[in-house]
Write a protein that holds these residues in place. Structure first.
Motif, PDB file in Angstrom:
ATOM      1  N   VAL A  88      22.849  30.745  78.607  1.00  0.00           N
ATOM      2  CA  VAL A  88      21.507  31.338  78.662  1.00  0.00           C
ATOM      3  C   VAL A  88      20.813  31.201  77.305  1.00  0.00           C
ATOM      4  CG1 VAL A  88      20.286  33.527  78.857  1.00  0.00           C
ATOM      5  CG2 VAL A  88      21.977  32.882  80.573  1.00  0.00           C
ATOM      6  N   ALA A  89      21.534  31.523  76.227  1.00  0.00           N
ATOM      7  CA  ALA A  89      20.933  31.441  74.892  1.00  0.00           C
ATOM      8  C   ALA A  89      20.491  30.016  74.593  1.00  0.00           C
ATOM      9  CB  ALA A  89      21.935  31.912  73.840  1.00  0.00           C
ATOM     10  N   ALA A  90      21.345  29.048  74.929  1.00  0.00           N
ATOM     11  CA  ALA A  90      21.041  27.664  74.586  1.00  0.00           C
ATOM     12  C   ALA A  90      19.860  27.141  75.392  1.00  0.00           C
ATOM     13  CB  ALA A  90      22.265  26.784  74.815  1.00  0.00           C
ATOM     14  N   ILE A  91      19.798  27.488  76.655  1.00  0.00           N
ATOM     15  CA  ILE A  91      18.728  26.930  77.477  1.00  0.00           C
ATOM     16  C   ILE A  91      17.380  27.544  77.090  1.00  0.00           C
ATOM     17  CG2 ILE A  91      18.791  28.442  79.509  1.00  0.00           C
ATOM     18  CD1 ILE A  91      18.694  24.661  79.654  1.00  0.00           C
ATOM     19  N   ILE A  92      17.399  28.813  76.699  1.00  0.00           N
ATOM     20  CA  ILE A  92      16.139  29.417  76.232  1.00  0.00           C
ATOM     21  C   ILE A  92      15.665  28.692  74.977  1.00  0.00           C
ATOM     22  CG2 ILE A  92      15.138  31.488  75.178  1.00  0.00           C
ATOM     23  CD1 ILE A  92      16.900  33.138  77.080  1.00  0.00           C
ATOM     24  N   MET A  93      16.600  28.464  74.048  1.00  0.00           N
ATOM     25  CA  MET A  93      16.197  27.825  72.799  1.00  0.00           C
ATOM     26  C   MET A  93      15.845  26.355  73.021  1.00  0.00           C
ATOM     27  SD  MET A  93      16.026  30.341  71.016  1.00  0.00           S
ATOM     28  CE  MET A  93      15.256  29.549  69.631  1.00  0.00           C
ATOM     29  N   ALA A  94      16.438  25.714  74.019  1.00  0.00           N
ATOM     30  CA  ALA A  94      16.066  24.324  74.327  1.00  0.00           C
ATOM     31  C   ALA A  94      14.594  24.276  74.717  1.00  0.00           C
ATOM     32  CB  ALA A  94      16.932  23.778  75.458  1.00  0.00           C
ATOM     33  N   GLY A  95      14.194  25.201  75.562  1.00  0.00           N
ATOM     34  CA  GLY A  95      12.797  25.253  75.978  1.00  0.00           C
ATOM     35  C   GLY A  95      11.872  25.465  74.798  1.00  0.00           C
ATOM     36  N   LEU A  96      12.259  26.392  73.901  1.00  0.00           N
ATOM     37  CA  LEU A  96      11.410  26.680  72.742  1.00  0.00           C
ATOM     38  C   LEU A  96      11.355  25.485  71.793  1.00  0.00           C
ATOM     39  CD1 LEU A  96      12.246  30.372  71.826  1.00  0.00           C
ATOM     40  CD2 LEU A  96      10.114  29.447  72.732  1.00  0.00           C
ATOM     41  N   THR A  97      12.505  24.807  71.639  1.00  0.00           N
ATOM     42  CA  THR A  97      12.548  23.677  70.706  1.00  0.00           C
ATOM     43  C   THR A  97      11.580  22.583  71.127  1.00  0.00           C
ATOM     44  OG1 THR A  97      14.855  24.194  70.377  1.00  0.00           O
ATOM     45  CG2 THR A  97      14.117  22.084  69.556  1.00  0.00           C
ATOM     46  N   ILE A  98      11.497  22.358  72.410  1.00  0.00           N
ATOM     47  CA  ILE A  98      10.593  21.331  72.928  1.00  0.00           C
ATOM     48  C   ILE A  98       9.146  21.708  72.580  1.00  0.00           C
ATOM     49  CG2 ILE A  98       9.591  21.323  75.260  1.00  0.00           C
ATOM     50  CD1 ILE A  98      11.506  18.755  74.121  1.00  0.00           C
ATOM     51  N   ILE A  99       8.829  22.985  72.646  1.00  0.00           N
ATOM     52  CA  ILE A  99       7.463  23.407  72.305  1.00  0.00           C
ATOM     53  C   ILE A  99       7.214  23.197  70.811  1.00  0.00           C
ATOM     54  CG2 ILE A  99       5.873  25.366  72.251  1.00  0.00           C
ATOM     55  CD1 ILE A  99       7.339  26.423  74.729  1.00  0.00           C
ATOM     56  N   ILE A 100       8.235  23.466  70.001  1.00  0.00           N
ATOM     57  CA  ILE A 100       8.090  23.274  68.556  1.00  0.00           C
ATOM     58  C   ILE A 100       7.751  21.825  68.243  1.00  0.00           C
ATOM     59  CG2 ILE A 100       9.409  23.214  66.394  1.00  0.00           C
ATOM     60  CD1 ILE A 100      10.904  25.677  67.421  1.00  0.00           C
ATOM     61  N   MET A 139      11.219  21.957  55.549  1.00  0.00           N
ATOM     62  CA  MET A 139      10.625  22.839  56.556  1.00  0.00           C
ATOM     63  C   MET A 139      11.186  22.534  57.938  1.00  0.00           C
ATOM     64  SD  MET A 139       6.969  24.115  55.769  1.00  0.00           S
ATOM     65  CE  MET A 139       5.868  23.463  54.546  1.00  0.00           C
ATOM     66  N   GLU A 140      11.399  21.246  58.197  1.00  0.00           N
ATOM     67  CA  GLU A 140      11.987  20.858  59.482  1.00  0.00           C
ATOM     68  C   GLU A 140      13.373  21.472  59.631  1.00  0.00           C
ATOM     69  OE1 GLU A 140      11.453  16.608  59.293  1.00  0.00           O
ATOM     70  OE2 GLU A 140      11.580  16.471  61.467  1.00  0.00           O
ATOM     71  N   TRP A 141      14.141  21.423  58.551  1.00  0.00           N
ATOM     72  CA  TRP A 141      15.485  22.012  58.578  1.00  0.00           C
ATOM     73  C   TRP A 141      15.400  23.507  58.828  1.00  0.00           C
ATOM     74  CZ3 TRP A 141      19.482  19.612  59.878  1.00  0.00           C
ATOM     75  CH2 TRP A 141      19.810  18.351  59.389  1.00  0.00           C
ATOM     76  N   ILE A 142      14.477  24.166  58.126  1.00  0.00           N
ATOM     77  CA  ILE A 142      14.395  25.624  58.271  1.00  0.00           C
ATOM     78  C   ILE A 142      14.039  25.988  59.700  1.00  0.00           C
ATOM     79  CG2 ILE A 142      13.159  27.695  57.538  1.00  0.00           C
ATOM     80  CD1 ILE A 142      12.901  26.385  54.768  1.00  0.00           C
ATOM     81  N   ILE A 143      13.074  25.249  60.268  1.00  0.00           N
ATOM     82  CA  ILE A 143      12.681  25.532  61.660  1.00  0.00           C
ATOM     83  C   ILE A 143      13.869  25.277  62.595  1.00  0.00           C
ATOM     84  CG2 ILE A 143      11.190  24.790  63.549  1.00  0.00           C
ATOM     85  CD1 ILE A 143       8.987  24.329  61.459  1.00  0.00           C
ATOM     86  N   THR A 144      14.593  24.179  62.316  1.00  0.00           N
ATOM     87  CA  THR A 144      15.758  23.871  63.152  1.00  0.00           C
ATOM     88  C   THR A 144      16.823  24.959  63.041  1.00  0.00           C
ATOM     89  OG1 THR A 144      15.315  21.541  62.782  1.00  0.00           O
ATOM     90  CG2 THR A 144      17.477  22.101  63.650  1.00  0.00           C
ATOM     91  N   PHE A 145      17.094  25.382  61.809  1.00  0.00           N
ATOM     92  CA  PHE A 145      18.065  26.464  61.640  1.00  0.00           C
ATOM     93  C   PHE A 145      17.562  27.731  62.304  1.00  0.00           C
ATOM     94  CE2 PHE A 145      19.819  24.022  57.898  1.00  0.00           C
ATOM     95  CZ  PHE A 145      21.032  23.770  58.526  1.00  0.00           C
ATOM     96  N   GLY A 146      16.255  27.902  62.295  1.00  0.00           N
ATOM     97  CA  GLY A 146      15.669  29.055  62.975  1.00  0.00           C
ATOM     98  C   GLY A 146      16.001  29.057  64.459  1.00  0.00           C
ATOM     99  N   THR A 147      15.933  27.873  65.076  1.00  0.00           N
ATOM    100  CA  THR A 147      16.247  27.834  66.503  1.00  0.00           C
ATOM    101  C   THR A 147      17.738  28.090  66.732  1.00  0.00           C
ATOM    102  OG1 THR A 147      16.641  25.455  66.497  1.00  0.00           O
ATOM    103  CG2 THR A 147      14.406  26.186  66.982  1.00  0.00           C
ATOM    104  N   LEU A 148      18.562  27.550  65.828  1.00  0.00           N
ATOM    105  CA  LEU A 148      20.006  27.813  65.968  1.00  0.00           C
ATOM    106  C   LEU A 148      20.287  29.296  65.780  1.00  0.00           C
ATOM    107  CD1 LEU A 148      21.241  24.695  63.991  1.00  0.00           C
ATOM    108  CD2 LEU A 148      21.583  25.093  66.424  1.00  0.00           C
ATOM    109  N   ALA A 149      19.615  29.900  64.780  1.00  0.00           N
ATOM    110  CA  ALA A 149      19.783  31.335  64.554  1.00  0.00           C
ATOM    111  C   ALA A 149      19.278  32.111  65.758  1.00  0.00           C
ATOM    112  CB  ALA A 149      19.026  31.749  63.297  1.00  0.00           C
ATOM    113  N   GLY A 150      18.212  31.603  66.376  1.00  0.00           N
ATOM    114  CA  GLY A 150      17.679  32.259  67.572  1.00  0.00           C
ATOM    115  C   GLY A 150      18.718  32.307  68.684  1.00  0.00           C
TER     116      GLY A 150
END
Lengths: 434, 334
Positions: free
Chosen positions: A101-113, A391-402
């Motif tokens: 569940v966590a991964a699929i939610i973040m997959a959706g958000l990552t695509i929007i990013i 910044m790309e890394w930080i955003i990416t880590f943000g999604t992983l942290a999410g």
């Protein structure tokens, strides 16, 4: 009766320890940093990334593919193992469902990013065209999210009812668990419905899960690009997803066992079995990797040749061998020996497998884009390469942290190990009910 | 316009030009004007026309049917000009990397970033074959991979063969860029720096006079939008004014030929050819034909070249598809 009480005592959600609080705080900090960077991205455009006209997809998309891959574990652990009658996996089902569940939610958000115009996200629904693989992805990801949520929620019903009683002294908690349990009382009819629903969901989720990752593979394979132009891509992605997912379950179950003292429930035998499963999956994935690289490498056509030379001998070679040898071959060797299947080595192997899986996605996405049919000319030197910006890394880590935060929060409020199912398997559930 | 229409001869010429019979006919008609009185008595007014075979015949005006205007009242941007199939022919034998096409394209589409829509590639198939210059623009494929993959119908193919992009619809997923094997699509990674904004707005006002909407897909780049994809559009705004695309007219060597495949005619402004004959005689081909995208841009092989490859090298700057103003003098010019 006493057994059951002990069981509930052991498995009921517990308040955060100091370490838990620090961990949660850390995740929130990373997410806030990512949000700030994302604000800059919204304001200035994707120029804050290192992506340019040639490397037009980068770490965001590889991260998206990684999340989709990880999320497949829900179907592997809960559906495939459940249907094949592998009961040993019961204590791991909830963990894998939470991860899914966590991964699929973040997959959706990552695509929007990754979108250049996230303000137009609704166009996907108002102007969506079914011939585009992106729309297939939208359809299948949302379907998978719904089924995954249900597959997480249904088995929780009896557990919520148990927790309602367990927390009877704590009014609010009891009230919430009571509401969430949807008046579960464990009657025969409810049990029948419950078992049937889970079975149907378990069957349903398998084709959807295969669909979600095959469609993600098609997203690449449907383009005219050397390196992606492969009929092998669907199964190759699915095999890779199972590897990544199994690695994630191993990593997280090790942490939870340590932090929650679950040694009696997640035993060494579980690590042993997961180790064996991981070997099998790694071998399968290795097989698909051989297919993916050997056939085009044997022919070495001009376009594929440029791409494969860069992977095998060029600037991606170090990463390529690190991922193949470190992320696949070493785990296979270690996990083949019984000593290697003790919890700690399995955990280490699980972690490298996950890391390898992440970089593998990067290797799938980036090099191909930098090897187009026509040569890269007339653009600045920096456009010939791609490596994510800070910044790309930080955003990416943000999604992983999410994703980790979703897992952490769910683990805080939901029993990590299914109480009801475990009790049933131990033969102590029935006595308790009436 | 009304005055013109009173004269049937002028009217024919007018519509004839609109139909893309192009400048050659204009020249032919001028010649015809001199001969016309000799051959025919004053009984009925006649007109000289060119047959598909290329010979001139004289016919009475009453026999001539008016060809519908290129763009009638209910022109729809997404449908395009009716009964047209626009093609381009690039004669590689003539290209000496003068790069005037790039400059003209950049200027008229206000491109000041790094991502030019038109590129001149330094090509060499193998070590032993001769190098040559290859201008590359959007191929306006008949089976466009970009259109297939676009999730929101932002990029679309019109009945006249043009593949355009609606920057008001684009969600910036860049899937079309990944799908395009010709790497012709570019992305606005930041707010486009489009030079003199007043000029853009003046043009936009003019467009509105002509009944266009703002940000019309057939006038791409006016202005470009952050977070969306741009690309070569074959200048439908120029076709609309019965003019050739900017790259065609800007090229000093006559490399580019533009025309209509249904009419089987292409021209670079000075010379006009039968498309089929030209392709047959000069062994025309298309890029990456094996992918099956069916591009609308044909190439004539770089044989019998006007000049040596080396002569183009003096114009070659390795990492610049867009000339950037670096000195104060240059800035003033902008």
């Amino acid at each position: 009766m006493k057994d059951l009480n002990n069981l509930i005592q052991d498995l009921a959600p517990k308040k955060f320890t100091v370490l838990g609080k620090v961990w949660t705080g850390f995740l929130i900090l990373v997410i806030i940093a990512a949000l700030v960077c994302y604000y800059f991205q919204l304001r200035d455009g994707l120029i804050i990334t290192e992506m340019r006209d040639y490397a037009l997809w980068g770490v965001y998309i590889s991260n998206f593919v990684f999340f989709v891959a990880i999320s497949l574990v829900g179907s592997l652990m809960t559906a495939i193992l459940r249907l094949s009658g592998a009961n040993w996996s019961t204590p791991l089902t909830r963990i894998s469902e939470i991860i899914a569940v966590a991964a699929i939610i973040m997959a959706g958000l990552t695509i929007i990013i990754d979108m250049g115009r996230p303000d137009r996200i609704l166009y996907l629904f108002t102007h969506g065209r079914l011939q585009s693989p992106i729309i297939w992805d939208v359809v299948v990801i949302s379907t998978y999210l719904v089924i995954s949520l249900l597959l997480l929620y249904y088995p929780l019903l009896p557990d919520f009812a148990i927790l309602k009683r367990y927390f009877s002294k704590n009014g609010t908690a009891s009230k919430w668990y009571g509401k969430l349990s949807l008046n579960w009382s464990g009657t025969e009819q409810q049990n029948k419905l419950y078992n049937k629903s889970i079975r149907i969901l378990s069957i349903m989720i398998i084709p959807v899960a295969f669909g979600i990752h095959t469609v993600t593979a098609w997203l690449f394979a449907t383009t005219y690009r050397p390196g992606w132009d492969s009929t092998n891509f669907g199964p190759y992605f699915i095999a890779g997803a199972f590897v990544a997912g199994a690695g994630a379950v191993i990593t997280i179950m090790f942490f939870l066992r340590k932090s929650h003292g679950l040694e009696n429930y997640i035993t060494d035998a579980h690590f042993d079995k997961m180790g064996k499963l991981l070997v099998l999956l790694c071998l399968l994935y290795l097989y698909f990797n051989v297919n993916e690289y050997l056939v085009p490498a044997y022919k070495m056509t001009v376009e594929e040749g440029v791409h494969l030379n860069e992977l095998f001998l060029g600037q991606y070679a170090a990463l390529f061998y690190l991922v193949i040898v470190g992320g696949l071959i070493v785990p296979i060797i270690v996990l083949l020996s019984p000593k290697g299947r003790k919890p700690f080595p399995v955990f280490i192997m699980g972690m490298i497998v996950v890391l390898g899986a992440w970089w593998k996605r990067y290797l799938i996405v980036t090099p191909t884009l930098l090897h187009p049919f026509l040569p890269i000319q007339g653009v600045p030197e920096s456009w010939h390469h791609y490596y994510p910006s800070t910044m790309e890394w930080i955003i990416t880590f943000g999604t992983l942290a999410g994703a980790l935060l979703i897992i952490t929060i769910l683990v805080r409020y939901v029993p990590i190990i299914p109480i009801h199912e475990t009790a049933e398997e131990m033969g102590i559930a029935e006595t308790e009910k009436n | 316009m009304e005055e013109k229409n009173t004269n049937p001869r002028r009217k024919f010429l007018d519509t004839g030009l609109k139909a893309g019979l192009l400048t050659a006919i204009g020249a032919a008609a001028a010649k015809a004007a001199m001969n016309i009185d000799k051959a025919y008595s004053a009984e009925e007014e006649t007109i000289e026309l060119m047959t598909p075979g290329g010979t001139l015949v004289e016919v009475p005006v009453s026999q001539v049917e008016e060809i519908p205007e290129l763009k009638d009242g209910d022109y729809k941007v997404r449908e395009g000009f009716p009964n047209r199939k626009f093609v381009m022919v690039v004669d590689l034998a003539r290209c000496k990397n003068a790069k005037k096409c790039i400059t003209a394209c950049n200027k008229t589409h206000f491109i000041t970033g790094e991502n030019a829509w038109l590129k001149v590639y330094k090509m060499q198939e193998s070590e032993k074959s001769a190098p040559y210059w290859q201008p590359t623009m959007c191929m306006h494929c008949d089976k466009p991979p970009c259109v297939k993959v676009c999730p929101v119908d932002a990029t679309f193919k019109r009945q006249d063969g043009l593949v355009l992009i609606d920057n008001e619809r684009c969600i910036g997923c860049r899937f079309c860029m990944a799908a395009c094997p010709y790497s012709t699509r570019v992305f606005n990674w930041e707010e486009p720096k489009q030079g003199e904004m007043t000029e853009i707005y003046l043009q936009m006002e003019e467009m509105e006079h002509m009944g266009h909407e703002m940000h019309s897909p057939d006038y791409a780049g006016l202005p470009s939008l952050k977070g969306t994809v741009d690309k070569c559009d074959f200048c439908p705004h120029m076709i609309d004014q019965e003019e050739l695309p900017h790259c065609v007219t800007a090229c000093p060597n006559g490399v580019f030929f533009f025309g209509d495949a249904y009419e089987d005619t292409v021209t670079n402004g000075d010379e006009t050819f039968r498309l089929s004959k030209l392709l047959e005689e000069k062994a025309g081909y298309r890029l990456l034909e094996n992918l099956g995208t069916e591009p609308s841009v044909y190439y004539l092989p770089p044989s019998d070249r006007l000049v040596n490859f080396e002569e183009g090298l003096e114009n070659y700057t390795e990492y610049e598809s867009v000339e950037k103003p670096e000195t104060p003098e240059n800035t003033e010019e902008l």
